[in-house]
Motif scaffolding. Sequence first.
Motif, PDB file in Angstrom:
ATOM      1  N   THR A 123       0.974  -0.779  -0.534  1.00 57.60           N
ATOM      2  CA  THR A 123       0.281  -0.002   0.512  1.00 57.60           C
ATOM      3  C   THR A 123       0.533   1.405   0.155  1.00 57.60           C
ATOM      4  O   THR A 123       0.009   2.309  -0.253  1.00 57.60           O
ATOM      5  N   ARG A 124       2.154   0.964   0.238  1.00 55.49           N
ATOM      6  CA  ARG A 124       3.504   2.310   0.155  1.00 55.49           C
ATOM      7  C   ARG A 124       3.794   2.413  -0.669  1.00 55.49           C
ATOM      8  O   ARG A 124       4.963   3.269  -0.147  1.00 55.49           O
ATOM      9  N   GLY A 125       3.494   1.133  -1.786  1.00 50.46           N
ATOM     10  CA  GLY A 125       4.625   1.016  -2.842  1.00 50.46           C
ATOM     11  C   GLY A 125       5.866   0.437  -2.601  1.00 50.46           C
ATOM     12  O   GLY A 125       7.355   0.070  -3.086  1.00 50.46           O
ATOM     13  N   GLU A 126       6.204  -0.323  -1.084  1.00 50.52           N
ATOM     14  CA  GLU A 126       7.248  -0.805  -0.707  1.00 50.52           C
ATOM     15  C   GLU A 126       6.695  -2.306  -1.196  1.00 50.52           C
ATOM     16  O   GLU A 126       5.865  -2.962  -2.052  1.00 50.52           O
ATOM     17  N   LEU A 127       8.285  -3.103  -1.672  1.00 47.74           N
ATOM     18  CA  LEU A 127       8.416  -4.149  -1.874  1.00 47.74           C
ATOM     19  C   LEU A 127       7.782  -5.835  -1.188  1.00 47.74           C
ATOM     20  O   LEU A 127       8.306  -5.338  -0.137  1.00 47.74           O
ATOM     21  N   VAL A 128       7.329  -6.321  -1.359  1.00 51.17           N
ATOM     22  CA  VAL A 128       5.877  -7.624  -0.720  1.00 51.17           C
ATOM     23  C   VAL A 128       6.884  -8.894  -1.991  1.00 51.17           C
ATOM     24  O   VAL A 128       7.004  -9.977  -1.570  1.00 51.17           O
ATOM     25  N   GLY A 129       7.303  -8.520  -3.474  1.00 50.57           N
ATOM     26  CA  GLY A 129       7.974  -9.686  -3.478  1.00 50.57           C
ATOM     27  C   GLY A 129       7.622  -9.357  -5.137  1.00 50.57           C
ATOM     28  O   GLY A 129       7.484  -8.705  -5.659  1.00 50.57           O
ATOM     29  N   THR A 130       7.631 -11.082  -6.065  1.00 52.56           N
ATOM     30  CA  THR A 130       7.026 -10.667  -7.399  1.00 52.56           C
ATOM     31  C   THR A 130       6.245 -11.872  -7.915  1.00 52.56           C
ATOM     32  O   THR A 130       6.273 -12.680  -6.821  1.00 52.56           O
ATOM     33  N   VAL A 131       5.897 -11.924  -8.750  1.00 52.49           N
ATOM     34  CA  VAL A 131       5.142 -12.806  -9.875  1.00 52.49           C
ATOM     35  C   VAL A 131       5.652 -13.208 -10.805  1.00 52.49           C
ATOM     36  O   VAL A 131       6.456 -12.541 -11.859  1.00 52.49           O
ATOM     37  N   GLN A 132       6.319 -14.434 -10.950  1.00 53.03           N
ATOM     38  CA  GLN A 132       6.385 -15.206 -11.621  1.00 53.03           C
ATOM     39  C   GLN A 132       5.380 -15.778 -12.879  1.00 53.03           C
ATOM     40  O   GLN A 132       4.166 -16.341 -12.603  1.00 53.03           O
ATOM     41  N   LEU A 133       6.582 -15.943 -14.271  1.00 50.89           N
ATOM     42  CA  LEU A 133       5.052 -16.508 -15.100  1.00 50.89           C
ATOM     43  C   LEU A 133       4.381 -18.012 -14.877  1.00 50.89           C
ATOM     44  O   LEU A 133       3.642 -18.511 -14.800  1.00 50.89           O
ATOM     45  N   GLU A 134       5.314 -18.471 -14.738  1.00 49.79           N
ATOM     46  CA  GLU A 134       5.238 -19.865 -14.117  1.00 49.79           C
ATOM     47  C   GLU A 134       3.535 -20.159 -13.295  1.00 49.79           C
ATOM     48  O   GLU A 134       2.761 -20.625 -14.111  1.00 49.79           O
ATOM     49  N   THR A 135       3.883 -19.592 -12.059  1.00 50.69           N
ATOM     50  CA  THR A 135       2.854 -18.753 -10.866  1.00 50.69           C
ATOM     51  C   THR A 135       1.679 -18.472 -11.752  1.00 50.69           C
ATOM     52  O   THR A 135       0.263 -19.443 -11.580  1.00 50.69           O
ATOM     53  N   VAL A 136       1.502 -17.762 -12.983  1.00 57.00           N
ATOM     54  CA  VAL A 136       0.285 -16.982 -13.456  1.00 57.00           C
ATOM     55  C   VAL A 136      -0.022 -18.195 -14.604  1.00 57.00           C
ATOM     56  O   VAL A 136      -1.274 -19.206 -14.642  1.00 57.00           O
ATOM     57  N   VAL A 137       0.666 -18.486 -15.600  1.00 52.39           N
ATOM     58  CA  VAL A 137       0.539 -19.923 -16.069  1.00 52.39           C
ATOM     59  C   VAL A 137       0.232 -21.324 -15.156  1.00 52.39           C
ATOM     60  O   VAL A 137      -1.066 -22.031 -15.799  1.00 52.39           O
ATOM     61  N   ALA A 138       0.429 -21.856 -14.609  1.00 56.43           N
ATOM     62  CA  ALA A 138      -0.572 -22.933 -14.190  1.00 56.43           C
ATOM     63  C   ALA A 138      -1.992 -22.588 -13.222  1.00 56.43           C
ATOM     64  O   ALA A 138      -3.162 -22.733 -13.332  1.00 56.43           O
ATOM     65  N   LYS A 139      -2.219 -21.025 -13.186  1.00 53.38           N
ATOM     66  CA  LYS A 139      -3.385 -21.222 -12.491  1.00 53.38           C
ATOM     67  C   LYS A 139      -4.046 -20.439 -13.282  1.00 53.38           C
ATOM     68  O   LYS A 139      -5.847 -20.810 -13.371  1.00 53.38           O
ATOM     69  N   ILE A 140      -3.965 -20.040 -14.683  1.00 53.97           N
ATOM     70  CA  ILE A 140      -4.940 -20.159 -16.150  1.00 53.97           C
ATOM     71  C   ILE A 140      -4.685 -21.777 -16.826  1.00 53.97           C
ATOM     72  O   ILE A 140      -6.305 -21.804 -16.809  1.00 53.97           O
ATOM     73  N   ARG A 141      -4.090 -22.329 -16.544  1.00 53.05           N
ATOM     74  CA  ARG A 141      -4.166 -24.254 -17.173  1.00 53.05           C
ATOM     75  C   ARG A 141      -5.433 -24.617 -16.206  1.00 53.05           C
ATOM     76  O   ARG A 141      -6.579 -25.414 -16.107  1.00 53.05           O
ATOM     77  N   GLU A 142      -5.160 -24.472 -14.490  1.00 50.80           N
ATOM     78  CA  GLU A 142      -6.087 -24.592 -13.366  1.00 50.80           C
ATOM     79  C   GLU A 142      -7.606 -24.169 -13.943  1.00 50.80           C
ATOM     80  O   GLU A 142      -8.504 -24.649 -13.936  1.00 50.80           O
ATOM     81  N   LEU A 143      -7.551 -22.377 -13.877  1.00 50.44           N
ATOM     82  CA  LEU A 143      -8.940 -22.129 -14.434  1.00 50.44           C
ATOM     83  C   LEU A 143      -9.664 -23.078 -15.439  1.00 50.44           C
ATOM     84  O   LEU A 143     -11.001 -22.488 -15.724  1.00 50.44           O
ATOM     85  N   ARG A 144      -9.291 -23.175 -16.838  1.00 56.63           N
ATOM     86  CA  ARG A 144      -9.549 -24.026 -17.829  1.00 56.63           C
ATOM     87  C   ARG A 144     -10.036 -25.323 -17.481  1.00 56.63           C
ATOM     88  O   ARG A 144     -10.659 -25.479 -17.951  1.00 56.63           O
ATOM     89  N   GLU A 145      -9.142 -25.598 -16.931  1.00 61.22           N
ATOM     90  CA  GLU A 145      -9.746 -27.244 -16.383  1.00 61.22           C
ATOM     91  C   GLU A 145     -11.172 -27.158 -15.611  1.00 61.22           C
ATOM     92  O   GLU A 145     -11.878 -27.516 -16.063  1.00 61.22           O
ATOM     93  N   GLU A 146     -11.072 -26.121 -14.616  1.00 64.82           N
ATOM     94  CA  GLU A 146     -12.173 -25.878 -13.515  1.00 64.82           C
ATOM     95  C   GLU A 146     -13.792 -25.483 -15.016  1.00 64.82           C
ATOM     96  O   GLU A 146     -14.472 -25.665 -14.894  1.00 64.82           O
ATOM     97  N   HIS A 147     -12.823 -24.542 -15.608  1.00 62.34           N
ATOM     98  CA  HIS A 147     -14.266 -23.999 -17.082  1.00 62.34           C
ATOM     99  C   HIS A 147     -14.752 -25.381 -17.902  1.00 62.34           C
ATOM    100  O   HIS A 147     -15.919 -25.358 -17.989  1.00 62.34           O
ATOM    101  N   ASN A 148     -13.234 -25.918 -18.036  1.00 66.46           N
ATOM    102  CA  ASN A 148     -14.269 -27.154 -18.933  1.00 66.46           C
ATOM    103  C   ASN A 148     -14.997 -28.404 -18.656  1.00 66.46           C
ATOM    104  O   ASN A 148     -15.099 -29.594 -19.514  1.00 66.46           O
ATOM    105  N   ALA A 149     -14.762 -27.982 -16.974  1.00 70.01           N
ATOM    106  CA  ALA A 149     -15.112 -29.378 -16.337  1.00 70.01           C
ATOM    107  C   ALA A 149     -16.657 -29.314 -16.471  1.00 70.01           C
ATOM    108  O   ALA A 149     -17.721 -28.519 -17.008  1.00 70.01           O
TER     109      ALA A 149
END
Length: 378
Positions: free
Chosen positions: A352-378
């Motif tokens: 909230t104050r612009g301080e670093l709290v971490g980073t997001v990696q592409l692999e994490t987002v891709v894994a979430k996309i795959r999970e969402l697609r599986e749920e959407h197609n279930a």
Amino acid sequence: MADTTGVEIQLEDVTKRYSGQREPAVDGFTMTIKPGETTIFVGPSGCGKTTTMRMINRLIEPTSGRIAIGGEDALSIDPDELRRRIGYSIQQAGLFPHLTVEQNVGVVPGLLRWEKTRIRDRVTEMLELVGMDPEQFRDRFPRQLSGGQQQRVGVARALAADPPVLLMDEPFGAVDPITRGNLQDELMRLQTELRKTIVFVTHDFDEAVKLGDQIAVLGERSRILQYGTPESILANPADDTVAGFVGAGASLKQLTLLRVRDIELNTDTATATEDESPAEVRKRLDDAGATFLLIVDAQRRPLRWAHARQVTGISLASVGTPVGDKVSTQSTLQDALEAILTEGGDAVVTGTRGELVGTVQLETVVAKIRELREEHNA
């Protein structure tokens, strides 16, 4: 979660007719807007969504129907008094060009005859709330601000008298995409703290999904095609018209429902401040087997990315490449994915104050996309 400071809005059979036009601009609009929530009016240009919203504060007078705000008949209140009770934020901020930032933010409290010291304190509080240093910005004129800064001042002005209702008409439509995403994040952070009743007009469905607790998809003459949560509309569009507005890739749009705070962040990124010894930092990187580091300031706000081989010489003050598209913990996973693709590497996440709290990696987002697609197609 903060206590709700917003109030319920009821619109019953509200109609607006303009002389000389056969069809009404708004025809029998009925809706109850919940207190403390953000309700989005989304629909194509010319469908009547802005007209409907502007009837709430009587910038446009309804031809017929009933509007109640907090249980009080809005049509029985003097229009000027009503507007002083309702915050209003528009595209391109609508600031008075001849007034300073402080004078712009203090307009409504001044009309309400607040004492000068109280107004000044409120301006300071509001500028801090929207992430602007009061001492740096209070004496500037709108022409001396960027588009994003003008919009922040516009939001501060709309909130200055602490209204229970905030109306927002395409407020971020005139700024670049990165600034727009940052302003959306800022609004979500503010709403978490303030819990106003917000009515927000947009033609951008992605923006509606990101910001809305409830979405009203509107057709011609503000006919409500579907009204519900973003999740329910994405999962079950009411008809082909709504499905067309939702657009392709509904499963990918689910990324807009998830926030960066909802996934696991990488907190192992190497960091260093500019005043640290390059030799000591390089040794730390070598010991950790790290290739990149983030250079941060004294408040741990991210400044630049640097490769290990750049960490040489006598100072880190000019080392590295400036961090570009950052995201916050309030940002959506779609924002994070766009930042990763723009930056060509991990997305930097700030608090909230612009301080670093971490980073997001592409692999994490891709894994979430795959999970969402599986749920959407279930």
